[in-house]
Scaffold this motif. Structure first.
Motif, PDB file in Angstrom:
ATOM      1  N   UNK A  54       1.047  -1.193  -0.138  1.00 49.32           N
ATOM      2  CA  UNK A  54      -0.170   0.002  -0.061  1.00 49.32           C
ATOM      3  C   UNK A  54       0.845   1.356  -0.010  1.00 49.32           C
ATOM      4  N   UNK A  55       2.273   1.111   0.189  1.00 52.24           N
ATOM      5  CA  UNK A  55       2.878   2.193   0.212  1.00 52.24           C
ATOM      6  C   UNK A  55       4.298   1.941  -0.313  1.00 52.24           C
ATOM      7  N   UNK A  56       5.466   2.576  -0.894  1.00 55.84           N
ATOM      8  CA  UNK A  56       6.602   2.410  -1.051  1.00 55.84           C
ATOM      9  C   UNK A  56       7.085   3.841  -0.629  1.00 55.84           C
ATOM     10  N   UNK A  57       8.182   3.851   0.449  1.00 53.91           N
ATOM     11  CA  UNK A  57       8.907   4.946   0.929  1.00 53.91           C
ATOM     12  C   UNK A  57      10.277   4.917   0.652  1.00 53.91           C
ATOM     13  N   UNK A  58      10.585   5.980  -0.117  1.00 58.53           N
ATOM     14  CA  UNK A  58      12.121   6.027  -0.542  1.00 58.53           C
ATOM     15  C   UNK A  58      12.750   7.273   0.393  1.00 58.53           C
ATOM     16  N   UNK A  59      13.719   6.852   1.319  1.00 57.93           N
ATOM     17  CA  UNK A  59      14.187   7.617   2.151  1.00 57.93           C
ATOM     18  C   UNK A  59      15.753   7.701   2.110  1.00 57.93           C
ATOM     19  N   UNK A  60      16.350   8.967   2.024  1.00 55.46           N
ATOM     20  CA  UNK A  60      17.616   9.364   2.094  1.00 55.46           C
ATOM     21  C   UNK A  60      17.972   9.897   3.514  1.00 55.46           C
ATOM     22  N   UNK A  61      18.734   9.373   4.213  1.00 54.45           N
ATOM     23  CA  UNK A  61      19.135  10.154   5.666  1.00 54.45           C
ATOM     24  C   UNK A  61      20.426  10.331   5.713  1.00 54.45           C
ATOM     25  N   UNK A  62      20.864  11.398   6.538  1.00 53.48           N
ATOM     26  CA  UNK A  62      22.470  11.809   6.921  1.00 53.48           C
ATOM     27  C   UNK A  62      22.730  10.738   7.652  1.00 53.48           C
ATOM     28  N   UNK A  63      23.863   9.901   7.211  1.00 51.45           N
ATOM     29  CA  UNK A  63      24.268   9.162   8.371  1.00 51.45           C
ATOM     30  C   UNK A  63      24.869   9.449   9.526  1.00 51.45           C
ATOM     31  N   UNK A  64      25.121  10.750   9.534  1.00 48.87           N
ATOM     32  CA  UNK A  64      25.755  11.208  10.982  1.00 48.87           C
ATOM     33  C   UNK A  64      24.737  11.536  11.868  1.00 48.87           C
ATOM     34  N   UNK A  65      23.494  11.228  11.440  1.00 46.20           N
ATOM     35  CA  UNK A  65      22.218  11.788  12.371  1.00 46.20           C
ATOM     36  C   UNK A  65      21.550  10.631  13.110  1.00 46.20           C
ATOM     37  N   UNK A  66      21.905   9.420  12.564  1.00 46.44           N
ATOM     38  CA  UNK A  66      21.045   8.132  12.858  1.00 46.44           C
ATOM     39  C   UNK A  66      21.850   7.270  13.301  1.00 46.44           C
ATOM     40  N   UNK A  67      21.430   6.309  14.569  1.00 47.25           N
ATOM     41  CA  UNK A  67      21.850   5.001  14.573  1.00 47.25           C
ATOM     42  C   UNK A  67      20.648   3.990  14.239  1.00 47.25           C
ATOM     43  N   UNK A  68      20.890   2.896  13.262  1.00 51.55           N
ATOM     44  CA  UNK A  68      19.864   1.905  13.301  1.00 51.55           C
ATOM     45  C   UNK A  68      20.088   0.850  14.244  1.00 51.55           C
ATOM     46  N   UNK A  69      19.000   0.638  14.897  1.00 52.11           N
ATOM     47  CA  UNK A  69      19.030  -0.297  16.212  1.00 52.11           C
ATOM     48  C   UNK A  69      17.940  -1.484  15.542  1.00 52.11           C
ATOM     49  N   UNK A  70      18.384  -2.626  15.841  1.00 52.92           N
ATOM     50  CA  UNK A  70      17.468  -4.005  15.517  1.00 52.92           C
ATOM     51  C   UNK A  70      17.482  -4.815  16.752  1.00 52.92           C
ATOM     52  N   UNK A  71      16.212  -5.378  16.999  1.00 52.65           N
ATOM     53  CA  UNK A  71      16.265  -6.313  17.778  1.00 52.65           C
ATOM     54  C   UNK A  71      16.024  -7.768  16.998  1.00 52.65           C
ATOM     55  N   UNK A  72      16.674  -8.875  17.074  1.00 56.30           N
ATOM     56  CA  UNK A  72      16.455  -9.951  16.128  1.00 56.30           C
ATOM     57  C   UNK A  72      16.430 -11.257  17.193  1.00 56.30           C
ATOM     58  N   UNK A  73      15.352 -11.890  16.981  1.00 55.97           N
ATOM     59  CA  UNK A  73      15.029 -13.254  17.576  1.00 55.97           C
ATOM     60  C   UNK A  73      16.070 -14.335  17.439  1.00 55.97           C
ATOM     61  N   UNK A  74      16.207 -15.177  18.506  1.00 54.34           N
ATOM     62  CA  UNK A  74      17.363 -15.913  18.577  1.00 54.34           C
ATOM     63  C   UNK A  74      16.780 -17.501  18.046  1.00 54.34           C
ATOM     64  N   UNK A  75      15.446 -17.432  17.569  1.00 55.37           N
ATOM     65  CA  UNK A  75      15.090 -18.723  17.090  1.00 55.37           C
ATOM     66  C   UNK A  75      14.674 -18.514  15.662  1.00 55.37           C
TER      67      UNK A  75
END
Length: 262
Positions: free
Chosen positions: A241-262
């Motif tokens: 229902x949507x495609x979002x194309x985003x360009x971010x300044x790399x010095x402004x963000x930390x990308x943080x993820x939580x990943x399952x162990x199973x």
């Protein structure tokens, strides 16, 4: 001129085959990493470094250029060279699109800004119908035309990302999504109001150097890369229902993820 404080910077190694300007850059980098120069703090001036190392101004300038190319420092005309701030925003992938935020009337960007203690703004807003590119058409299920929403996001007055959302016209045309202000919770809240309950998102992320237009739009310093993210939103029927194309300044963000162990 007063000498630099003892232990702040070391001495050059005349026996090293590493260029002098790179040795100076190494020492400044180490001092930044160790916290001797903190975020936003001014580095020693050209004159101070010339005096400390016994080198030419051009050698010192070449050292600064190395650090600027790495995105560690930025120069302010007539003021000096300063340590760049660390990324202020943490994007937690597992939480940023949680429904509870939309129900509270908050978009993902506002949630992140609140967490960072920053003031969010959106400007350079453009909403129009246009022909879909091949990539966007494929991602949205072979649509020919889309509603495009382009906007730039700022934190405390600083541009940090530029995003374009593409939505199928049969969903977005004539709705609040086509208005400059889509209302509380943003376009995802409006999609759910229209019966497209969101099920999941797919994201593709890569890092690259910015184009000249992106440097201008995001006011990027030399050497700062961008994070290019393309996200597709799917409803519970499996429809994109949507495609979002985003360009971010790399010095402004930390990308943080939580990943399952199973």
């Amino acid at each position: 001129m007063s000498p630099l404080p003892s232990g702040l910077l070391g001495d050059l190694d005349p026996t090293s085959d590493r260029a002098v300007f790179r040795q100076i850059a190494d020492q400044l980098r180490e001092a930044i990493d160790r916290g001797r120069f903190r975020e936003g703090e001014k580095l020693p001036s050209e004159a101070e470094l010339v005096d400390h190392y016994g080198v030419s101004r051009m050698t010192v300038r070449n050292s600064f250029s190395v650090l600027q190319g790495e995105g560690l420092v930025h120069a302010e005309h007539g003021k000096g060279v300063f340590v760049r701030p660390r990324p202020p925003v943490r994007r937690l992938a597992s939480d940023r699109f949680a429904r509870r935020h939309r129900e509270q009337g908050k978009s993902a960007f506002i949630v992140e800004a609140d967490a960072a203690g920053s003031h969010p703004q959106v400007d350079s807003l453009e909403v129009k119908e246009e022909k879909a590119t091949q990539d966007v058409s494929t991602r949205l299920g072979s649509v020919r035309r889309v509603l495009a929403r382009r906007r730039r996001y700022l934190l405390d007055g600083r541009p940090v990302e530029f995003a374009t959302s593409y939505l199928p016209l049969d969903i977005a045309r004539g709705t609040q999504i086509a208005e400059p202000n889509p209302g509380p919770g943003g376009i995802y809240a409006r999609l759910e109001d229209l019966g497209h309950r969101l099920d999941h998102f797919e994201e593709e992320i890569r890092a690259r150097m910015p184009s000249p237009a992106e440097v201008k739009t995001l006011h990027l310093a030399a050497g700062v890369p961008v994070i290019h993210l393309i996200r597709t939103a799917f409803d519970t029927e499996g429809r994109p229902v949507e495609v979002c194309d985003t360009v971010m300044a790399a010095d402004a963000y930390v990308l943080s993820y939580q990943l399952p162990a199973t």
